[in-house]
Scaffold this motif. Structure first.
Motif, PDB file in Angstrom:
ATOM      1  N   SER A   1       0.608  -1.269   0.161  1.00 37.31           N
ATOM      2  CA  SER A   1      -0.110  -0.029  -0.033  1.00 37.31           C
ATOM      3  C   SER A   1       0.891   1.215  -0.029  1.00 37.31           C
ATOM      4  CB  SER A   1      -0.834   0.019   1.313  1.00 37.31           C
ATOM      5  OG  SER A   1      -1.668  -1.112   1.267  1.00 37.31           O
ATOM      6  N   PRO A   2       0.592   2.015  -0.569  1.00 35.72           N
ATOM      7  CA  PRO A   2       1.229   3.608  -0.500  1.00 35.72           C
ATOM      8  C   PRO A   2       0.943   4.233   0.623  1.00 35.72           C
ATOM      9  CG  PRO A   2      -0.985   3.823  -1.359  1.00 35.72           C
ATOM     10  CD  PRO A   2      -0.782   2.560  -1.234  1.00 35.72           C
ATOM     11  N   PRO A   3       2.089   5.250   1.215  1.00 29.95           N
ATOM     12  CA  PRO A   3       1.979   5.652   2.384  1.00 29.95           C
ATOM     13  C   PRO A   3       0.746   6.497   2.754  1.00 29.95           C
ATOM     14  CG  PRO A   3       3.835   6.193   1.260  1.00 29.95           C
ATOM     15  CD  PRO A   3       3.177   5.582   0.395  1.00 29.95           C
ATOM     16  N   LEU A   4       0.173   6.372   3.970  1.00 34.92           N
ATOM     17  CA  LEU A   4      -1.027   6.767   4.327  1.00 34.92           C
ATOM     18  C   LEU A   4      -0.960   8.374   4.668  1.00 34.92           C
ATOM     19  CD1 LEU A   4      -2.153   4.312   7.154  1.00 34.92           C
ATOM     20  CD2 LEU A   4      -2.927   4.354   4.915  1.00 34.92           C
ATOM     21  N   GLU A   5      -2.083   8.979   4.189  1.00 35.66           N
ATOM     22  CA  GLU A   5      -2.237  10.436   4.257  1.00 35.66           C
ATOM     23  C   GLU A   5      -2.331  10.741   5.961  1.00 35.66           C
ATOM     24  OE1 GLU A   5      -5.555  11.746   1.908  1.00 35.66           O
ATOM     25  OE2 GLU A   5      -4.734  11.156   0.052  1.00 35.66           O
ATOM     26  N   PRO A   6      -1.801  11.880   6.427  1.00 31.37           N
ATOM     27  CA  PRO A   6      -2.114  12.268   7.537  1.00 31.37           C
ATOM     28  C   PRO A   6      -3.613  12.171   8.072  1.00 31.37           C
ATOM     29  CG  PRO A   6      -0.771  13.802   6.567  1.00 31.37           C
ATOM     30  CD  PRO A   6      -1.296  12.917   5.484  1.00 31.37           C
ATOM     31  N   GLY A   7      -3.821  11.562   9.024  1.00 24.80           N
ATOM     32  CA  GLY A   7      -5.097  11.331   9.814  1.00 24.80           C
ATOM     33  C   GLY A   7      -5.799  10.161   9.308  1.00 24.80           C
ATOM     34  N   ARG A   8      -5.236   9.289   8.500  1.00 30.65           N
ATOM     35  CA  ARG A   8      -6.042   8.231   7.749  1.00 30.65           C
ATOM     36  C   ARG A   8      -5.106   6.837   8.437  1.00 30.65           C
ATOM     37  NH1 ARG A   8      -9.633   8.621   3.646  1.00 30.65           N
ATOM     38  NH2 ARG A   8      -8.997   6.296   3.186  1.00 30.65           N
ATOM     39  N   ARG A   9      -6.253   5.905   8.623  1.00 28.31           N
ATOM     40  CA  ARG A   9      -5.703   4.617   9.065  1.00 28.31           C
ATOM     41  C   ARG A   9      -5.450   3.520   8.163  1.00 28.31           C
ATOM     42  NH1 ARG A   9      -7.376  -0.099  11.484  1.00 28.31           N
ATOM     43  NH2 ARG A   9      -9.726   0.684  10.979  1.00 28.31           N
ATOM     44  N   THR A  10      -6.315   3.691   6.905  1.00 26.19           N
ATOM     45  CA  THR A  10      -6.274   2.617   6.000  1.00 26.19           C
ATOM     46  C   THR A  10      -6.361   3.310   4.703  1.00 26.19           C
ATOM     47  OG1 THR A  10      -8.761   2.611   5.963  1.00 26.19           O
ATOM     48  CG2 THR A  10      -7.321   1.054   7.494  1.00 26.19           C
ATOM     49  N   THR A  11      -6.284   2.434   3.602  1.00 25.78           N
ATOM     50  CA  THR A  11      -6.194   2.964   2.194  1.00 25.78           C
ATOM     51  C   THR A  11      -6.897   1.772   1.260  1.00 25.78           C
ATOM     52  OG1 THR A  11      -5.119   3.990   0.238  1.00 25.78           O
ATOM     53  CG2 THR A  11      -3.903   2.520   1.758  1.00 25.78           C
ATOM     54  N   TYR A  12      -7.586   2.077   0.328  1.00 24.42           N
ATOM     55  CA  TYR A  12      -7.997   1.233  -0.417  1.00 24.42           C
ATOM     56  C   TYR A  12      -7.193   0.693  -1.561  1.00 24.42           C
ATOM     57  CZ  TYR A  12     -12.296   1.486   1.978  1.00 24.42           C
ATOM     58  OH  TYR A  12     -13.675   1.387   2.928  1.00 24.42           O
ATOM     59  N   LEU A  13      -5.831   1.593  -2.000  1.00 22.98           N
ATOM     60  CA  LEU A  13      -5.052   1.473  -2.991  1.00 22.98           C
ATOM     61  C   LEU A  13      -4.065   0.440  -2.687  1.00 22.98           C
ATOM     62  CD1 LEU A  13      -4.375   5.530  -3.519  1.00 22.98           C
ATOM     63  CD2 LEU A  13      -5.703   3.821  -4.666  1.00 22.98           C
ATOM     64  N   VAL A  14      -3.642  -0.273  -3.712  1.00 17.65           N
ATOM     65  CA  VAL A  14      -2.529  -1.305  -3.520  1.00 17.65           C
ATOM     66  C   VAL A  14      -1.510  -0.789  -4.621  1.00 17.65           C
ATOM     67  CG1 VAL A  14      -4.006  -3.172  -2.632  1.00 17.65           C
ATOM     68  CG2 VAL A  14      -3.811  -2.910  -5.105  1.00 17.65           C
ATOM     69  N   THR A  15      -0.121  -1.556  -4.250  1.00 19.78           N
ATOM     70  CA  THR A  15       1.064  -0.978  -4.852  1.00 19.78           C
ATOM     71  C   THR A  15       1.473  -2.125  -5.949  1.00 19.78           C
ATOM     72  OG1 THR A  15       2.426  -1.600  -3.207  1.00 19.78           O
ATOM     73  CG2 THR A  15       1.944   0.897  -3.507  1.00 19.78           C
ATOM     74  N   GLN A  16       0.907  -3.336  -5.506  1.00 19.65           N
ATOM     75  CA  GLN A  16       0.804  -4.604  -6.274  1.00 19.65           C
ATOM     76  C   GLN A  16      -0.422  -5.815  -5.928  1.00 19.65           C
ATOM     77  OE1 GLN A  16       4.369  -7.240  -5.986  1.00 19.65           O
ATOM     78  NE2 GLN A  16       4.380  -7.274  -3.973  1.00 19.65           N
ATOM     79  N   CYS A  17      -0.613  -6.375  -7.110  1.00 15.75           N
ATOM     80  CA  CYS A  17      -1.711  -7.451  -6.959  1.00 15.75           C
ATOM     81  C   CYS A  17      -1.374  -8.285  -7.962  1.00 15.75           C
ATOM     82  CB  CYS A  17      -3.020  -6.714  -6.860  1.00 15.75           C
ATOM     83  SG  CYS A  17      -3.328  -5.767  -8.504  1.00 15.75           S
ATOM     84  N   LEU A  18      -2.246  -9.265  -7.979  1.00 16.38           N
ATOM     85  CA  LEU A  18      -2.273 -10.213  -9.177  1.00 16.38           C
ATOM     86  C   LEU A  18      -3.186  -9.718 -10.063  1.00 16.38           C
ATOM     87  CD1 LEU A  18      -2.533 -13.775  -7.040  1.00 16.38           C
ATOM     88  CD2 LEU A  18      -0.385 -12.417  -7.511  1.00 16.38           C
ATOM     89  N   GLY A  19      -2.487  -9.529 -11.342  1.00 20.93           N
ATOM     90  CA  GLY A  19      -3.463  -9.125 -12.436  1.00 20.93           C
ATOM     91  C   GLY A  19      -3.646  -7.494 -12.054  1.00 20.93           C
ATOM     92  N   GLY A  20      -4.470  -6.976 -12.495  1.00 19.05           N
ATOM     93  CA  GLY A  20      -4.837  -5.469 -12.153  1.00 19.05           C
ATOM     94  C   GLY A  20      -4.584  -4.442 -13.039  1.00 19.05           C
ATOM     95  N   SER A  21      -3.910  -5.040 -14.244  1.00 24.88           N
ATOM     96  CA  SER A  21      -3.513  -3.964 -15.129  1.00 24.88           C
ATOM     97  C   SER A  21      -3.738  -4.667 -16.589  1.00 24.88           C
ATOM     98  CB  SER A  21      -2.016  -3.732 -15.016  1.00 24.88           C
ATOM     99  OG  SER A  21      -1.429  -2.963 -15.923  1.00 24.88           O
ATOM    100  N   PRO A  22      -4.113  -3.783 -17.413  1.00 28.50           N
ATOM    101  CA  PRO A  22      -4.181  -4.251 -18.944  1.00 28.50           C
ATOM    102  C   PRO A  22      -2.907  -4.691 -19.720  1.00 28.50           C
ATOM    103  CG  PRO A  22      -5.061  -1.779 -18.730  1.00 28.50           C
ATOM    104  CD  PRO A  22      -4.389  -2.460 -17.544  1.00 28.50           C
ATOM    105  N   VAL A  23      -1.781  -4.224 -18.948  1.00 32.58           N
ATOM    106  CA  VAL A  23      -0.320  -4.544 -19.587  1.00 32.58           C
ATOM    107  C   VAL A  23       0.332  -5.462 -18.305  1.00 32.58           C
ATOM    108  CG1 VAL A  23       1.845  -3.794 -19.945  1.00 32.58           C
ATOM    109  CG2 VAL A  23      -0.116  -2.385 -20.804  1.00 32.58           C
ATOM    110  N   TYR A  24       0.830  -6.411 -18.794  1.00 29.80           N
ATOM    111  CA  TYR A  24       1.412  -7.487 -17.761  1.00 29.80           C
ATOM    112  C   TYR A  24       2.372  -6.806 -16.973  1.00 29.80           C
ATOM    113  CZ  TYR A  24       4.034 -11.362 -15.797  1.00 29.80           C
ATOM    114  OH  TYR A  24       4.753 -12.220 -14.759  1.00 29.80           O
TER     115      TYR A  24
END
Length: 249
Positions: free
Chosen positions: A153-176
């Motif tokens: 996950s990317p660094p959290l913004e100040p005051g946030r405990r969680t984020t829905y963003l991920v920096t890698q996953c299985l698939g998730g992109s039209p380009v391998y």
């Protein structure tokens, strides 16, 4: 004789229309399920036993397809996951399989489908914890819960405990895109417990609540109370979890 007890459930939560999570326990899989009562399975300690969750990416078509594909593939090769390298190779193969199922470079309506994955491989005297994405693995000794997976996950913004963003996953992109799975080895003894879950549990439920539930309850009761804590907290996402315990008869 030592054995592995796994108590697990998967539920869409209160706000999602469908469940895009999937679950694998040895040869047993659960995809797009709606359960509120934990299922408990018991296996002899011996052949590598894989227990894992996969969380299909929200906002992308085919998240449920991607998560189901990954757990089915892991279930089919689980007994062969006897080393860290074997787990890394398997996860890279899953990444390639999701990309190809999405249409590869040709593209399709599922071109960016993807999923996170996190789990453990239980062996006679050791355990391999692994993850790609932000689904998590926790060791749960009596002295306190400890995360052993690594959030992508990317660094959290100040005051946030969680984020829905991920920096890698299985698939998730039209380009391998290649991945770098996180794999950690640990020794294993009777009494050891682990919690494996998607962020539908860890986003709404504070860490101290997770720790309290795991301290007070074992097996199916712990799984149920964790699910209930997520529902009480609003159930904003799909909730899938497994409690793994090593025991002697």
């Amino acid at each position: 004789m030592s054995y592995v007890a796994v108590s697990a459930l998967s539920h869409p939560g209160l706000l999602r229309e469908r469940n895009e999570d999937s679950l694998v326990i040895g040869p047993w899989i659960l995809c797009a399920a709606v359960t509120a009562n934990p299922q408990t399975l018991v296996f002899p300690l011996g052949t590598p036993l894989v227990v894992a969750v996969a969380d299909g990416l929200g906002g992308h078509p085919g998240g449920d397809v991607a998560s189901a594909l990954v757990v089915r593939r892991i279930a089919s090769i689980g007994p062969a996951l006897s080393s860290e390298d074997a787990v890394r190779i398997a996860l890279n193969a899953c990444n390639r399989a999701v990309y190809e199922a999405a249409g590869g470079d040709e593209g399709s309506e599922f071109a960016a489908m993807g999923t996170t994955v996190a789990g453990v491989v239980v062996q006679p005297d050791s355990l391999l914890a692994f993850n790609v994405g932000d689904s998590r693995v926790f060791a749960a000794p009596r002295d306190g819960l400890r995360q052993v997976s690594v959030d992508d996950s990317p660094p959290l913004e100040p005051g946030r405990r969680t984020t829905y963003l991920v920096t890698q996953c299985l698939g998730g992109s039209p380009v391998y895109r290649a991945i770098r799975p996180h794999v950690t080895a640990a020794s294993l003894s009777p009494g050891d417990r682990y919690l494996i879950c998607t962020d539908g549990l860890t986003d709404p439920v504070m860490p101290d609540v997770l720790d309290e539930v795991m301290r007070e309850h074992d097996d199916g009761r712990a799984a149920f109370e964790l699910w209930r804590a997520a529902i009480v907290a609003g159930g904003p996402d799909n909730i899938t979890l497994a409690v793994v315990r090593i025991a002697d008869e």
